[in-house]
Every structure is written in C-alpha cells, then in structure tokens.
Design a protein around this motif. Structure first.
Motif, PDB file in Angstrom:
ATOM      1  N   LYS C 215       0.807  -1.215   0.000  1.00  0.00           N
ATOM      2  CA  LYS C 215       0.000   0.000   0.000  1.00  0.00           C
ATOM      3  C   LYS C 215       0.842   1.268   0.000  1.00  0.00           C
ATOM      4  O   LYS C 215       0.307   2.365   0.076  1.00  0.00           O
ATOM      5  CB  LYS C 215      -0.908   0.003   1.239  1.00  0.00           C
ATOM      6  CG  LYS C 215      -1.782  -1.230   1.347  1.00  0.00           C
ATOM      7  CD  LYS C 215      -2.528  -1.259   2.667  1.00  0.00           C
ATOM      8  CE  LYS C 215      -3.403  -2.502   2.755  1.00  0.00           C
ATOM      9  NZ  LYS C 215      -4.116  -2.572   4.033  1.00  0.00           N
ATOM     10  N   PHE C 217       2.596   4.601  -0.332  1.00  0.00           N
ATOM     11  CA  PHE C 217       2.267   5.765  -1.137  1.00  0.00           C
ATOM     12  C   PHE C 217       3.033   6.990  -0.663  1.00  0.00           C
ATOM     13  O   PHE C 217       3.725   7.650  -1.439  1.00  0.00           O
ATOM     14  CB  PHE C 217       0.759   6.022  -1.074  1.00  0.00           C
ATOM     15  CG  PHE C 217       0.330   7.324  -1.673  1.00  0.00           C
ATOM     16  CD1 PHE C 217       0.232   7.476  -3.050  1.00  0.00           C
ATOM     17  CD2 PHE C 217       0.022   8.407  -0.860  1.00  0.00           C
ATOM     18  CE1 PHE C 217      -0.154   8.681  -3.611  1.00  0.00           C
ATOM     19  CE2 PHE C 217      -0.373   9.618  -1.418  1.00  0.00           C
ATOM     20  CZ  PHE C 217      -0.457   9.750  -2.799  1.00  0.00           C
ATOM     21  N   ASP C 218       2.928   7.230   0.644  1.00  0.00           N
ATOM     22  CA  ASP C 218       3.411   8.493   1.215  1.00  0.00           C
ATOM     23  C   ASP C 218       4.877   8.753   0.936  1.00  0.00           C
ATOM     24  O   ASP C 218       5.253   9.871   0.566  1.00  0.00           O
ATOM     25  CB  ASP C 218       3.178   8.508   2.739  1.00  0.00           C
ATOM     26  CG  ASP C 218       1.770   8.130   3.104  1.00  0.00           C
ATOM     27  OD1 ASP C 218       1.135   7.382   2.324  1.00  0.00           O
ATOM     28  OD2 ASP C 218       1.291   8.561   4.167  1.00  0.00           O
ATOM     29  N   PHE C 221       5.417   9.686  -2.591  1.00  0.00           N
ATOM     30  CA  PHE C 221       4.818  11.003  -2.814  1.00  0.00           C
ATOM     31  C   PHE C 221       5.769  12.105  -2.367  1.00  0.00           C
ATOM     32  O   PHE C 221       5.945  13.111  -3.051  1.00  0.00           O
ATOM     33  CB  PHE C 221       3.502  11.069  -2.029  1.00  0.00           C
ATOM     34  CG  PHE C 221       2.734  12.344  -2.205  1.00  0.00           C
ATOM     35  CD1 PHE C 221       1.855  12.487  -3.278  1.00  0.00           C
ATOM     36  CD2 PHE C 221       2.858  13.386  -1.297  1.00  0.00           C
ATOM     37  CE1 PHE C 221       1.134  13.649  -3.440  1.00  0.00           C
ATOM     38  CE2 PHE C 221       2.131  14.553  -1.467  1.00  0.00           C
ATOM     39  CZ  PHE C 221       1.270  14.691  -2.540  1.00  0.00           C
ATOM     40  N   VAL C 222       6.401  11.922  -1.233  1.00  0.00           N
ATOM     41  CA  VAL C 222       7.269  12.965  -0.688  1.00  0.00           C
ATOM     42  C   VAL C 222       8.669  12.903  -1.303  1.00  0.00           C
ATOM     43  O   VAL C 222       9.243  13.932  -1.640  1.00  0.00           O
ATOM     44  CB  VAL C 222       7.367  12.856   0.846  1.00  0.00           C
ATOM     45  CG1 VAL C 222       8.386  13.842   1.393  1.00  0.00           C
ATOM     46  CG2 VAL C 222       6.011  13.098   1.468  1.00  0.00           C
ATOM     47  N   THR C 236       0.123   2.301  -6.185  1.00  0.00           N
ATOM     48  CA  THR C 236      -0.805   3.242  -5.560  1.00  0.00           C
ATOM     49  C   THR C 236      -0.524   4.661  -6.045  1.00  0.00           C
ATOM     50  O   THR C 236      -1.444   5.429  -6.336  1.00  0.00           O
ATOM     51  CB  THR C 236      -0.687   3.167  -4.035  1.00  0.00           C
ATOM     52  OG1 THR C 236      -1.004   1.840  -3.620  1.00  0.00           O
ATOM     53  CG2 THR C 236      -1.652   4.119  -3.351  1.00  0.00           C
ATOM     54  N   TRP C 240      -3.046   6.932  -8.247  1.00  0.00           N
ATOM     55  CA  TRP C 240      -3.395   8.248  -7.711  1.00  0.00           C
ATOM     56  C   TRP C 240      -3.161   9.327  -8.761  1.00  0.00           C
ATOM     57  O   TRP C 240      -3.993  10.203  -8.965  1.00  0.00           O
ATOM     58  CB  TRP C 240      -2.550   8.519  -6.461  1.00  0.00           C
ATOM     59  CG  TRP C 240      -2.648   9.916  -5.961  1.00  0.00           C
ATOM     60  CD1 TRP C 240      -3.617  10.439  -5.165  1.00  0.00           C
ATOM     61  CD2 TRP C 240      -1.746  10.990  -6.258  1.00  0.00           C
ATOM     62  NE1 TRP C 240      -3.382  11.772  -4.943  1.00  0.00           N
ATOM     63  CE2 TRP C 240      -2.234  12.132  -5.601  1.00  0.00           C
ATOM     64  CE3 TRP C 240      -0.576  11.085  -7.027  1.00  0.00           C
ATOM     65  CZ2 TRP C 240      -1.598  13.373  -5.685  1.00  0.00           C
ATOM     66  CZ3 TRP C 240       0.061  12.319  -7.090  1.00  0.00           C
ATOM     67  CH2 TRP C 240      -0.450  13.450  -6.430  1.00  0.00           C
TER      68      TRP C 240
END
Lengths: 350, 306, 281
Positions: C215, C217-218, C221-222, C236, C240
C-alpha cells in the motif's frame, strides 16, 4: 425446585453424534451426578439442560413443561462453571447481585439474599473484594453463592471442583452437598471423578459415548452394575476382569484353572472381581486361583499387589505384612458369590 | 565447539561436575565461563545497541537539528547547526497554518476513533462470540484489509462528493472511522477471544439478554483493549495522507500530513522552516508514543501475535 | 443488529468500491464527468499497451517482497539481541517505537533532508572520499529505489522488532532450560529451537508487513514522485496520479482492478493458509 425430565434427547455436531437418545428423570430436590470419561457427552447433556446447547431431538421438561424453546435466560437455572466464570470486574457483592439486579429485585431483598448467602458460605468478609483477590476455594464459594441467591429451579454443576487441590476438593464436596440438602434445590452435577460421584450423588447416571449406561444409587451401581463399563468405572481401585469360557456354572480360564460362577453362562465370558474382594488368606467357602506376583506397592496403610493371571493384571488390596515378591507364585482367594459375570457383549449375565 | 556444562570426568580440569542453579538461567543468556568472553560479548552488545539506536534516531535527530539551522547552515551538510537559529519555528507557523492543520488532524483522528470502536467492538464480539456470520464475515474483513486503500479512493471520493462531505472534517472522520475497522477487528480479535465464553454463558443464565451481557460483562473487560486499539487507530488516522490529500482542499479541513507535504513540495521552500514545520507535526504523536507506550506495544503485540 | 455498522462499513469500503470500479473501468470517465459512455475493454487495452502500468506493478511487488523480508530479518535480529542481552529494555523499546509512530510524510521529509545534495549523507560521503561532487541520491536511477526502501525499512523495522520480541517472550521457557542442560550452544539454540518455534508467528508478521508494503504511497509522494524515470513508480502512486492528476477515472479504475487482482494472487492464498494453520494451533 423442580423435577427435570430428559426424554430421548439427541445432539449432533455435524455428523458427530454427541448424545444418543438420552433419557433421564431427575426427581425434585434430588442430587443427580452425571459421571463418565471425558468426551462422553455428560457436559453436553448438562449444557442442554441449561439451554446453552440446542438439542437436535427429544424433549427436556421442567415440572412437565417442555423447555426446549426457552433461551438460557428464560429457564431460571443456575450453573456453577468449571472455572467459576465470576465477573472479574465486579466485586463479590456485585457478582452475587448481578442476576437479581437484572430481574429488578428490590434493593432490600437483594441485600437480604446476599447476606444470607454470604453468611452461609462464609463470604461476609470478602464482599467488597474482586474475584482476583480470592483463593480458589473462595471463588468456588462465590460461584455457589451466585447460583444460590437466585433461588433457581435447579443448580447445574460442571466439574466445579476440578481446579482445586485434593484436600480442598474433599472439603468442598461435603460443603456443596450440605448446602444442597439445606436448600432442597434439584441439582445436576457433572464430574469425571467416580469417587466424587459416589460420595455426592443421591443417584448417579453413568454416561458413556453419548448414552446413559446405567442410573442408580451409588450402592446399586457398585453392587449391581449392568455392564462391564459401569462395573469398571465405578469402584476404586477398578474391578479386575478375567476372561474365561463358561459351560453352565463352570468356567475354564485360559490356563485350565476352573472357577465356579454364581450364574449359568455359555461361551466366552469375562469374570469381574473387585480388588477389595480378593484375599490372600483362605476363609471358608472361598475359592482359590493360582497366579504370579508381578509387583507390589506398600502404601503404608495398605498394600497394593498386582498379580499376573494368563497375562491379565489382577489388582488386590491387602493389609498386613508383605507376603510375596515379584515372580513368586501365589494363591488368591475369594467368595464365588462376589463374582460378576459378563457376556461377550459386555452385558451382565444375571 | 565448547559446551556449557563441563563433562564430569574431563581430564583437562580436575573439577568434578556439580549442579549449579545458575545453569538454569542459561536459557536466555548464554554466558561463557571465561571472563574474557563475557567482556567481548558485552562490548559486542553495546556496539550493536549503539548502532541500532543511532540508526533509528538519526533521521529524527537530523530533522530537529535542521529545524534550528540558518539557510547557510542548511546547505553546509553538517549534522548540527553551526549556530542555533530558532527563527525557523515562528516563521514556519507564520508561513503555514500549522495550528489549523493540527486541529483538523486531531479532530479527524479523535472522532474517527469513536466511529471505529463503535463499529468494530460490538461487531467483533458478535462475530467471534455469537458466531454470527460464521467465518464468512471475518474472512471478508480480512480480505478488505488486504485490499489496498487506493481501491476505495475514487469511489469514496465520488460518494463523499454526493454526500456533500468533501473537504470537511466530518467526511474525514467518516472515512477514517470506517477505514480502520479491519485494523481494529484484527487488534481486538485476540482480546475478545480471551474473554472466556463461560462468562457470557453465566450472564445468560443469570437472565441477562445478549445486549446486556455485552454491555455489562464483556465491554468492561475490553476497556484496556479498546484504549490500545483506539490509540493505534488514532495514530493511523493522524498519519494518513492518501485520502486526506485527495479530499481536503483548504486549511479548514486539511490535515497535517497534507499541509506539510504541500509545503515541502513548493519550489522555493526554506529547508529550515520545512524541518521546523515537520518537527512540530511530529510532536503530538511522539507525545502519545512516549506516554502511552505500554498501551501501544500491548495493543500491537496482542493483535499481531496470538 | 450488532453487525449492521460493520456491514455498512464493508459495503462502503469494500463492496461498493469494487462494483463502482468495475463500472468505471469499462467507461470513459473523468473526475468531473463520470460515465460519459461505455467503452468496453478500451481502458484495459490502453493500460497494457499505452502505459507503463505493468512495470509499476512489478516495482510494487519487488518493493513489497524485498522490504518485508529485509525488515523481518533485521527486526528479528534486533529483537533477539534485546531479548537475550538487555535486561530492562523499556527505554530502548520506547525509542524504537518512535519511527513507527512518525507520520510517513515526516519520515519522507527527514530522509529527503538527509539524502539531499546538501544533506549530511553527501557530506559524509565526500569526507570519506567516495564522491567528489555532491550527488542527487533521490534523482539517481541507481539510488532512488533503494532510498525509498531504506526509508521504509527505517520506519517499519521497529514494527517487526516489537512483534518478534513479543513472540520471543511467548516461547516456553522450559524448552530453553532443557536445551541449556543438554549443553546446547547459543547458536544451536537459536537455529534449532528458537527459529522453528517462532516460524508460525514470523510468517504472520511477514504477511502483515507485506500487505502493508503493497500500500506504500506516502514515501514515494514525498521523496521521488515516482521518479527518476519511473524507477519508484509504485502502483498506488501511479493510480493516484492517473485519477487525481490526469483525471482519467476510467483508466484508473482498470489499473486499480489489475492491482487488486495481483495483490490478491500474491497474498490471499498465504493469508488464508496462515489463518487455517493458526486456527489449528
């Protein structure tokens, strides 16, 4: 107070037949013990009476009213569980009051009953304690108190003493029995311990493989068992069984020794003889068998012998001095009227 | 290979075998007899522990240290600031509405915990104890836990749009509250199973209905489990980014992770301020982690290992 | 009745999304305008031929399996060290809990600072003479993916430590006492006794971690936004982006379905097997 009738009760777990057409009548105020080996269905039967198990067939009736469709909540039955099942977050007083509060009793009545039960069970000093702070015996008493205060139709006990040490267990047997006599509440008591059954029950039902083998008073079961299972289960140490071939009153053992049996039989039989009915000294009318000692234990108060008879082990309880030693041939004596004879189907031949 | 117990008649040393009670404690720590070996082992343990602690503290320490660096120090590459510059903190709070973000995060996480527990506790009890739904429902919940949350992102976005809950804390409460139910089920499971069935049965025989039994007997016994589960769910919600960043659009509803991730994504962002804002955002969870350590570890381990 | 809320939750978070996604994946839909028309398998065709989604799935699977195994080994070793050598590990365990509790966004930022060209790692490397010029670790094809794994390992190894520590504590003491009296060496005890007895618990822990790693993602993303060159494009994140940056809900629906199927194929059989094994114990 009620009489309880169990009529042709069946219970299946999937394809497993846990109770096979069980029928049993428990009289008002009677202390009925269900005894049997573990997994025999005695607990299932008890839980069916409580309504904790649905039965697959048959009728359970209290005072001639079927209760099959009543939920456990509606049966007004109290149960003492093996691990007591005391509410751990409530004090002793709150444990005792729990069901009374649910049934919305007056506060004064709740207090009266709790006081009565606490006095009877010696719990007065512990009322504000939590179960965790009590000893095993005290928890046991709280569990009984919780059952008592409700003045239920019947008490059910599910092996309530199995978690206590030996000494306390003996003590609690008497206590439970005295309490039940005082309250005159019908009680059904499940245990696997036949000594407990013998000392506590007004009557005993011997349960085996999902069916009842025999119901009777302790003495009836001891003296007059219907089959080898009951004969072997009731009595301590257990009954000795010697296989033989019978022709009328004569039975021939495998090694050719001949025994006179009290009933007529033909073909393969088992001869049952209780250890306490075998003697090492010959008395009048006694019969004699030859066997070999395999070992013995001196228990101080008595001697426990094991003799070998055609490969079958015969246990004998005796007193006095040690008479023989391992490997020595010895004669044992018994009154032929004490012999019980069982057919090849394990049923008693009378 | 040496053995821990000297053989009775070993010729090398004259000593005879004696039973030593200390031997019983060997189970946990194997202590070589020789003083030298013990010392070597202690040094190894200390070095290993130091490496572990340094590794796990390093990024956090660096983040805090950077939050006190001047713009010049930031590009210098040293671990500690040459001169402590506290200005980053007030500037970060002035640049980004950190207080609103924090308020939003705490509100969304806290209220979602109540939703989660309200749904999960009774359901866990009903499924495991009353065996409602047999094994089908637990399996479904397990499957829904395995499914990645991205599955629910688009449909929930559309649903929230229709319900008018997009860009609102209430919407996030609902999302997090439901999203954490499988986790809560998984954490509560062993706690619920630990309550003996006989207690329920005793209550039934005492005349208590199934609801009363749950509320008066089981629930009070589950309070510790609920606190542990609640804390873990709180942290999960507090830290969540994917849903929050898709469904919140302004400082009235944005949560900390969203706010800070956007702040760090800006082109000309000041590293010192970014570090200060991040540090500020970490403080609430660390507060919980340190003060509720016992509950968190208890909750995690009860759920994770049967 | 007690189950109504949970049924609603399952419906909202599991069944409804699935049905909705299947619908989306066969339609032309944008974020502003869903279900414009039915397009059959077009979205799926495009997903396989026109996008890199299959490589994104491969990235995710490699990521999940690698980090979960690495973290299991690392976490178990640390737990074993704490269990055998530290008498009162409360302070240590409190410290080790911190990475786990840190919001992943902040984890990402902390590592971004450490790994940036002006960060401490770069200055460390140049001081050691390994590099001459500061390098962009997160922008480098070779280092970006391992960096994500590193940050993930930093955050999640403590989870394994805590769970394996509890599993170690739950082992029966008497077996080890027997082994000690039998003269078993510490290493023998670990491999012949501790490890086999821990195996079922470790399998559960590995599974939980793997499911969570799918899962991720974070951090992406960062730290990298999927770059460089799609090296860190975990599914993911890709989905997104398709949905909320490119607004192509139809394609995002198809991608999500494929992703869900792959995850199920990888994890569900083990999950249920593990569950059955657990039930038997």
């Amino acid at each position: 107070m009620a009489k309880i009738d169990i009529i042709n009760v069946q219970k299946y777990y999937g394809s497993y037949h846990a109770l096979r057409e069980v029928s049993l009548s428990i009289k008002e105020g009677e202390f009925m013990v269900l005894v049997g080996p573990s997994g025999c269905g005695k607990s299932t039967l008890l839980r069916s009476i409580a309504g904790l198990e649905d039965i697959s067939g048959g009728v359970i009736a209290a005072n001639d009213q079927p209760v099959n469709d009543l939920s456990p909540q509606e049966r007004n039955i109290a149960m003492v569980f093996q691990n007591y099942a005391l509410y751990p977050h409530l004090t002793v007083r709150e444990n005792l009051a729990f069901s009374l509060k649910i049934h919305k009793f007056e506060k004064s009545e709740i207090d009266r009953r709790i006081k009565l039960a606490a006095d009877m069970l010696g719990l007065t000093d512990y009322l504000s304690r939590r179960p965790k702070a009590l000893s095993g015996g005290q928890r046991q008493r709280v569990a009984m108190g919780r059952a008592m205060v409700r003045e239920p139709t019947a008490f059910l006990f599910d092996e309530p003493l199995s978690n206590l040490d030996a000494r306390l267990r003996v003590e609690m047997r008497t206590e439970i029995r005295n309490l039940q006599r005082k309250l005159r509440t019908t009680a059904v008591y499940v245990t696997h311990d036949q000594v407990e059954a013998m000392t506590m029950g007004d009557r005993i039902a011997v349960v085996n493989k999902g069916g009842i083998e025999q119901v009777g008073t302790p003495l009836e079961l001891y003296r007059d068992p219907n089959n080898m299972f009951v004969a072997g289960f009731i009595g301590s140490p257990p009954m000795n069984f010697i296989s033989a071939r019978a022709d009328g009153h004569q039975a021939v053992l495998e090694d050719g020794q001949v025994v006179t049996i009290p009933v007529k039989a033909h073909g393969d039989i088992s001869i049952g003889l209780r250890p306490e009915h075998i003697f090492l000294d010959k008395l009048e009318h006694h019969h004699t068998l030859k066997c070999k000692e395999s070992r013995h234990f001196d228990l101080g108060s008595s001697l426990q012998y094991f003799f070998d008879l055609n490969g079958t082990e015969i246990e004998v309880s005796a007193s006095g001095d040690v008479r023989s030693h391992s490997g020595v041939e010895i004669q044992i004596h018994f009154d032929p009227n004490d012999l019980l004879v069982f057919g090849a189907d394990t049923k008693r031949i009378r | 290979m040496r053995t821990t117990i000297q053989q009775p008649n070993s010729p090398q040393n004259g000593e005879t075998f004696q039973f030593k009670p200390e031997l019983l404690t060997l189970s946990r720590t194997w202590k070589p007899k020789a003083e030298e070996g013990r010392l070597r082992k202690m040094i190894f343990v200390w070095i290993a522990l130091a490496v572990i602690v340094i590794f796990f503290m390093l990024p956090i320490a660096y983040l805090f240290s950077t939050s006190f660096k001047s713009p010049v120090d930031v590009v210098d590459g040293s671990f500690f600031p040459n001169a402590v510059e506290a200005e980053n903190w007030p500037r970060a709070f002035a640049q980004v509405p950190l207080w609103s973000f924090m308020r939003n995060s705490i509100l969304a996480a806290a209220f979602s915990v109540f939703v989660t527990l309200g749904v999960a506790v009774m359901a866990t009890y009903a499924m495991l104890k009353l065996e409602v739904g047999k094994s089908f429902l637990p399996d479904m919940i397990l499957a829904s836990y395995v499914a990645p949350p991205i599955i629910a992102l688009i449909p929930m976005f559309v649903l929230m749009q229709k319900l008018g809950l997009l860009n609102s804390i209430a919407g996030m409460v609902l999302i997090y509250g439901l999203m954490n139910v499988p986790v809560a089920f998984w954490l509560m499971r062993s706690f619920v199973l630990q309550v003996p069935k006989a207690l329920d049965e005793a209550a039934w025989l005492d005349g208590a209905s199934y609801f009363k039994t749950f509320f008066r007997v089981t629930l009070p016994l589950l309070y510790p489990a609920m606190i542990a589960t609640g804390l873990i769910c709180f942290i999960l919600s507090f830290n969540e980014l994917l849903f929050a960043q898709a469904m919140t659009f302004d400082s009235d509803s944005r949560t900390l992770p969203v706010g800070i991730s956007l702040f760090q994504g800006e082109r000309r962002v000041n590293f010192g301020q970014m570090a200060a804002a991040s540090s500020a955002g970490i403080i609430p969870v660390y507060f919980i982690a340190l003060f509720c350590q016992k509950w968190l570890i208890g909750g995690l381990t009860q759920g994770g290992v049967k | 009745m007690m189950l109504l809320p949970v049924l609603a939750g399952l419906g909202a978070f599991f069944i409804y999304p699935f049905v909705y996604l299947i619908g989306l994946s066969f339609s032309k839909s944008t974020l502003a305008n869903t279900f414009q028309k039915w397009v059959g398998w077009d979205n799926f065709d495009w997903m396989f031929t026109g996008t890199n989604f299959t490589s994104s799935i491969a990235t995710t699977v490699i990521f999940a399996i690698t980090v979960s195994i690495v973290q299991l080994i690392l976490g178990l070793l640390i737990a074993y060290l704490l269990y055998t050598s530290v008498k009162n590990g409360r302070v240590l365990r409190a410290l080790i809990l911190l990475p786990l509790m840190t919001p992943p966004v902040m984890v990402g930022i902390a590592w971004k600072l450490l790994l940036s060209p002006t960060g401490w790692i770069n200055s460390l490397l140049s001081q050691a003479g390994l590099i001459e010029q500061p390098i962009s670790i997160l922008g480098d094809q070779r280092f970006a993916f391992p960096s994500i794994m590193l940050a993930d390992t930093w955050q999640w190894t403590p989870f394994i430590v805590i769970l394996s520590y509890a599993a170690l504590q739950s082992l029966p003491e008497d077996v080890f006492e027997a082994a000690a009296l039998d003269g078993a060496h510490a290493r023998t005890t670990f491999f012949k006794l501790t490890l086999p007895m821990l195996a079922p618990a470790l399998l559960s822990i590995l599974l939980i971690r793997m499911i969570m790693a799918f899962k991720t993602f974070d951090l992406v993303f960062v730290l990298t936004q999927g770059g460089p060159g799609g090296q860190t494009d975990v599914s993911t994140y890709t989905i997104w982006r398709t949905a909320l940056q490119e607004f192509d809900l139809g394609l995002a629906g198809a991608q999500t379905l494929l992703f869900a199927i792959v995850i199920s194929l990888v994890t569900l059989p083990i999950v249920f097997l593990n569950n059955k094994a657990e039930a038997r114990l």
